[in-house]
Design a protein around this motif. Sequence first.
Motif, PDB file in Angstrom:
ATOM      1  N   LEU A   1       0.827  -1.207   0.000  1.00 32.18           N
ATOM      2  CA  LEU A   1       0.000   0.000   0.000  1.00 32.18           C
ATOM      3  C   LEU A   1       0.859   1.252   0.000  1.00 32.18           C
ATOM      4  O   LEU A   1       0.582   2.210  -0.741  1.00 32.18           O
ATOM      5  N   ASN A   2       1.908   1.267   0.810  1.00 34.66           N
ATOM      6  CA  ASN A   2       2.794   2.441   0.846  1.00 34.66           C
ATOM      7  C   ASN A   2       3.430   2.690  -0.517  1.00 34.66           C
ATOM      8  O   ASN A   2       3.524   3.831  -0.982  1.00 34.66           O
ATOM      9  N   ILE A   3       3.884   1.612  -1.142  1.00 35.70           N
ATOM     10  CA  ILE A   3       4.524   1.756  -2.455  1.00 35.70           C
ATOM     11  C   ILE A   3       3.512   2.294  -3.472  1.00 35.70           C
ATOM     12  O   ILE A   3       3.828   3.171  -4.290  1.00 35.70           O
ATOM     13  N   ALA A   4       2.267   1.799  -3.420  1.00 36.36           N
ATOM     14  CA  ALA A   4       1.234   2.244  -4.370  1.00 36.36           C
ATOM     15  C   ALA A   4       0.904   3.714  -4.179  1.00 36.36           C
ATOM     16  O   ALA A   4       0.784   4.480  -5.158  1.00 36.36           O
ATOM     17  N   THR A   5       0.727   4.136  -2.925  1.00 42.60           N
ATOM     18  CA  THR A   5       0.361   5.534  -2.674  1.00 42.60           C
ATOM     19  C   THR A   5       1.516   6.482  -2.990  1.00 42.60           C
ATOM     20  O   THR A   5       1.297   7.594  -3.481  1.00 42.60           O
ATOM     21  N   GLU A   6       2.736   6.053  -2.723  1.00 38.56           N
ATOM     22  CA  GLU A   6       3.889   6.889  -3.069  1.00 38.56           C
ATOM     23  C   GLU A   6       4.015   7.079  -4.572  1.00 38.56           C
ATOM     24  O   GLU A   6       4.577   8.074  -5.043  1.00 38.56           O
ATOM     25  N   ALA A   7       3.458   6.118  -5.336  1.00 38.83           N
ATOM     26  CA  ALA A   7       3.486   6.230  -6.803  1.00 38.83           C
ATOM     27  C   ALA A   7       2.332   7.079  -7.321  1.00 38.83           C
ATOM     28  O   ALA A   7       2.206   7.269  -8.535  1.00 38.83           O
ATOM     29  N   GLY A   8       1.499   7.581  -6.412  1.00 41.26           N
ATOM     30  CA  GLY A   8       0.353   8.387  -6.838  1.00 41.26           C
ATOM     31  C   GLY A   8      -0.906   7.576  -7.031  1.00 41.26           C
ATOM     32  O   GLY A   8      -1.901   8.087  -7.568  1.00 41.26           O
ATOM     33  N   GLY A   9      -0.886   6.323  -6.575  1.00 36.56           N
ATOM     34  CA  GLY A   9      -2.053   5.468  -6.740  1.00 36.56           C
ATOM     35  C   GLY A   9      -2.814   5.295  -5.444  1.00 36.56           C
ATOM     36  O   GLY A   9      -2.701   6.098  -4.513  1.00 36.56           O
TER      37      GLY A   9
ATOM     38  N   THR B   1      -0.638  -3.990  -8.904  1.00 33.25           N
ATOM     39  CA  THR B   1       0.376  -3.556  -9.862  1.00 33.25           C
ATOM     40  C   THR B   1       1.757  -3.544  -9.202  1.00 33.25           C
ATOM     41  O   THR B   1       2.766  -3.876  -9.834  1.00 33.25           O
ATOM     42  N   VAL B   2       1.793  -3.170  -7.926  1.00 33.06           N
ATOM     43  CA  VAL B   2       3.051  -3.222  -7.179  1.00 33.06           C
ATOM     44  C   VAL B   2       3.571  -4.658  -7.129  1.00 33.06           C
ATOM     45  O   VAL B   2       4.764  -4.911  -7.358  1.00 33.06           O
ATOM     46  N   THR B   3       2.668  -5.605  -6.837  1.00 33.03           N
ATOM     47  CA  THR B   3       3.094  -7.007  -6.756  1.00 33.03           C
ATOM     48  C   THR B   3       3.606  -7.511  -8.095  1.00 33.03           C
ATOM     49  O   THR B   3       4.534  -8.321  -8.146  1.00 33.03           O
ATOM     50  N   LEU B   4       2.999  -7.041  -9.202  1.00 30.57           N
ATOM     51  CA  LEU B   4       3.480  -7.441 -10.524  1.00 30.57           C
ATOM     52  C   LEU B   4       4.900  -6.946 -10.756  1.00 30.57           C
ATOM     53  O   LEU B   4       5.737  -7.659 -11.327  1.00 30.57           O
ATOM     54  N   GLY B   5       5.172  -5.709 -10.331  1.00 27.07           N
ATOM     55  CA  GLY B   5       6.534  -5.184 -10.471  1.00 27.07           C
ATOM     56  C   GLY B   5       7.537  -5.988  -9.663  1.00 27.07           C
ATOM     57  O   GLY B   5       8.643  -6.283 -10.129  1.00 27.07           O
ATOM     58  N   ALA B   6       7.146  -6.371  -8.440  1.00 27.87           N
ATOM     59  CA  ALA B   6       8.031  -7.190  -7.608  1.00 27.87           C
ATOM     60  C   ALA B   6       8.269  -8.557  -8.241  1.00 27.87           C
ATOM     61  O   ALA B   6       9.397  -9.064  -8.267  1.00 27.87           O
TER      62      ALA B   6
ATOM     63  N   ALA C   1       0.170   6.254 -13.173  1.00 24.95           N
ATOM     64  CA  ALA C   1       0.202   5.790 -11.785  1.00 24.95           C
ATOM     65  C   ALA C   1       0.489   4.297 -11.709  1.00 24.95           C
ATOM     66  O   ALA C   1       1.255   3.841 -10.845  1.00 24.95           O
ATOM     67  N   ASN C   2      -0.103   3.522 -12.602  1.00 21.07           N
ATOM     68  CA  ASN C   2       0.137   2.082 -12.599  1.00 21.07           C
ATOM     69  C   ASN C   2       1.569   1.751 -13.000  1.00 21.07           C
ATOM     70  O   ASN C   2       2.175   0.827 -12.438  1.00 21.07           O
ATOM     71  N   LYS C   3       2.100   2.476 -13.963  1.00 21.59           N
ATOM     72  CA  LYS C   3       3.488   2.235 -14.360  1.00 21.59           C
ATOM     73  C   LYS C   3       4.447   2.559 -13.214  1.00 21.59           C
ATOM     74  O   LYS C   3       5.414   1.834 -12.963  1.00 21.59           O
ATOM     75  N   LYS C   4       4.138   3.634 -12.480  1.00 23.13           N
ATOM     76  CA  LYS C   4       4.975   3.990 -11.337  1.00 23.13           C
ATOM     77  C   LYS C   4       4.839   2.957 -10.217  1.00 23.13           C
ATOM     78  O   LYS C   4       5.809   2.647  -9.525  1.00 23.13           O
ATOM     79  N   ALA C   5       3.615   2.448 -10.030  1.00 23.94           N
ATOM     80  CA  ALA C   5       3.406   1.430  -9.006  1.00 23.94           C
ATOM     81  C   ALA C   5       4.201   0.168  -9.331  1.00 23.94           C
ATOM     82  O   ALA C   5       4.807  -0.444  -8.441  1.00 23.94           O
ATOM     83  N   ALA C   6       4.197  -0.222 -10.604  1.00 22.98           N
ATOM     84  CA  ALA C   6       4.981  -1.385 -11.020  1.00 22.98           C
ATOM     85  C   ALA C   6       6.473  -1.133 -10.794  1.00 22.98           C
ATOM     86  O   ALA C   6       7.207  -2.023 -10.322  1.00 22.98           O
ATOM     87  N   ALA C   7       6.918   0.075 -11.112  1.00 23.25           N
ATOM     88  CA  ALA C   7       8.330   0.411 -10.899  1.00 23.25           C
ATOM     89  C   ALA C   7       8.680   0.374  -9.419  1.00 23.25           C
ATOM     90  O   ALA C   7       9.762  -0.067  -9.029  1.00 23.25           O
ATOM     91  N   GLY C   8       7.725   0.832  -8.573  1.00 29.12           N
ATOM     92  CA  GLY C   8       7.963   0.796  -7.131  1.00 29.12           C
ATOM     93  C   GLY C   8       8.131  -0.625  -6.620  1.00 29.12           C
ATOM     94  O   GLY C   8       9.017  -0.906  -5.803  1.00 29.12           O
TER      95      GLY C   8
END
Length: 601
Positions: free
Chosen positions: A122-130, A137-142, A171-178
């Motif tokens: 959740l922290n990673i998603a919100t920091e990405a603007g999501g 999407t964060v889990t997919l990036g991981a 936002a999703n691209k940033k979440a994946a990058a996070g």
Amino acid sequence: MQKRLTIKIAGAAGQGIKSSGLILSKAIKRSGYHTFGYTEYPSLIRGGHNVFQIEVSNEKVGSITKDTDILLALNGESIDLHIDEFDQDGGILIVDTAIPLNDDQIALLEKYSVKLYSLPMLNIATEAGGNALMKNTVTLGAMWKAIGLELEVLQKIIAEVYNKTEEIIDANKKAAAGGFEAIKEDLNLLEKKLGQPAAGGMETSGQSEINPQDDLVISGNEALSLGAIAAGVKIYSSYPMTPASSILTSLAAWADKSGMLVKQAEDEITAANMCIGANFAGTRALCGTSGGGIDLMSESISLSGMSETPFVAVLGQRHGAATGAPTWTGQGDLNMAINTGHGEFPRLVMSISDATDAFYLVSQAFNFAEQFQIPVLLLTEKYIAESSYVTKAFDVSQIDINRGELIDPALMTGMELRYKLTENGISPRWYPGQHSDTPESTVNSTFIGNSDEHDEKGRSTEDEKIIKVQFEKRTKKFETLKAALPEPAIIGGLDSDLDAADIIFITWGSNKTTLEDAAEILREQGKKVQIIHFSYLWPLKTETLMKLAGKENKVYVVEQNIRGQFAELIKKETGLNFTNRILRYDSKPFYLEDILEQFKN
């Protein structure tokens, strides 16, 4: 031996399990690897445990395995259910920090040498603007970092899927990058397990056996839907019933582009009768259902047989009897397909084995239905319907549309007999209302179409002599049809190789792709393996089967029902009794190990 990596995404319904799995499958395919995706979910409106399993290989893959290399657990239950699926080579578990692990779970991770990555999703998603919805999407990036592929490929797929606005895409691209950056190690699990893709990998190479621009990641039902469009189907009528429901939703989504009328009927009886009426009038119409729906359609199937009206129905098999386990798979409906409908009349039973079959066999089903004026049941299974395959782009030029023996309206004399007695049992056909279209003609050939026994003009009769000859006329089509059907495919060699084979598999449906993977491994172990695969189940072709007389001890019939329905059909039609049977009937498909364990030295 075929090397593969198995990824499992698990959680509760509503957590985006399937969409995440499809995104990963497409991105991995674009990176140059073969994939096969399998999904499991319970028959609940909400909740329950959901799984999407992705098999990745440098070679074509069409089966699932029991071991897991990477588990993405979206809730605590998923850890408990799947933690013992890691093999002794270790693996990776990715979880949210919000999901605590207990001492027993930690002990099992140590036992299997599993690396744990607990990330603040959740922290990673919100920091990405999501927001919380972007945790997936964060889990997919991981996950992407764990398998060691270029982030850009994943982000391209994410942009295609979440393409509502530029803000959502960004936002999703940033979440994946996070998520990608949250894992600091270069794990490169794909390369360690499989090596580089078959031809160097990325979509710019242009050399891979997989062409990322042209190859499809597609489910069996999506492929079947496209096959129906290519076959000239203009009406699809159905009542939703798993696993056929996604045919209805796919065709509805494509209705405007395809020009197809897609109708959700009030029940299966209405759906079948709508299709019979449309086919009677000259429009190709298809319906789809499961076993319980075919039960309701049985009277309509008999009507098709008596009136000699072409009719095609998709029978999506699931575990029964009754409601059974409606979101799970099986092959228990073969006997029903062969025998459904009261009275005696010829019909064709066909079986799909994968997404490629699903596309091309629809047109064949309609061609046979119209050429022989019979009902056709096209069998598929939940496993095929909802699994995701990598397949070459479909070639519409291979679709041949044959409407059968239709009278040219310009040649009509008014004396045509719709149910004319013929040597092959197939009578001339025309559509109601058709007549000679020359300006001076007033010819209008009529006939009566109903469910009663009838004479050559279609008039109802109870005259036993007429009944007898009409019954015999229709029955002749059985042998005519059987002669027109192809022999089963022999996968792995020519007919002559059957003599030298150590193992001969006989099968139908989804078992084909699992057996292909198993046969490759068994051949590497020095065994000579052949697969005889049937796409046309009834009438049963027997020429190839009769070559197995005296070789019964080498033959293994593989199917997903408790009685060995196809093996029993072979015995009934040929006298050959193949007692070596590999059967599964617990609602799960065959795992690769289920086959290989039968032949351990």
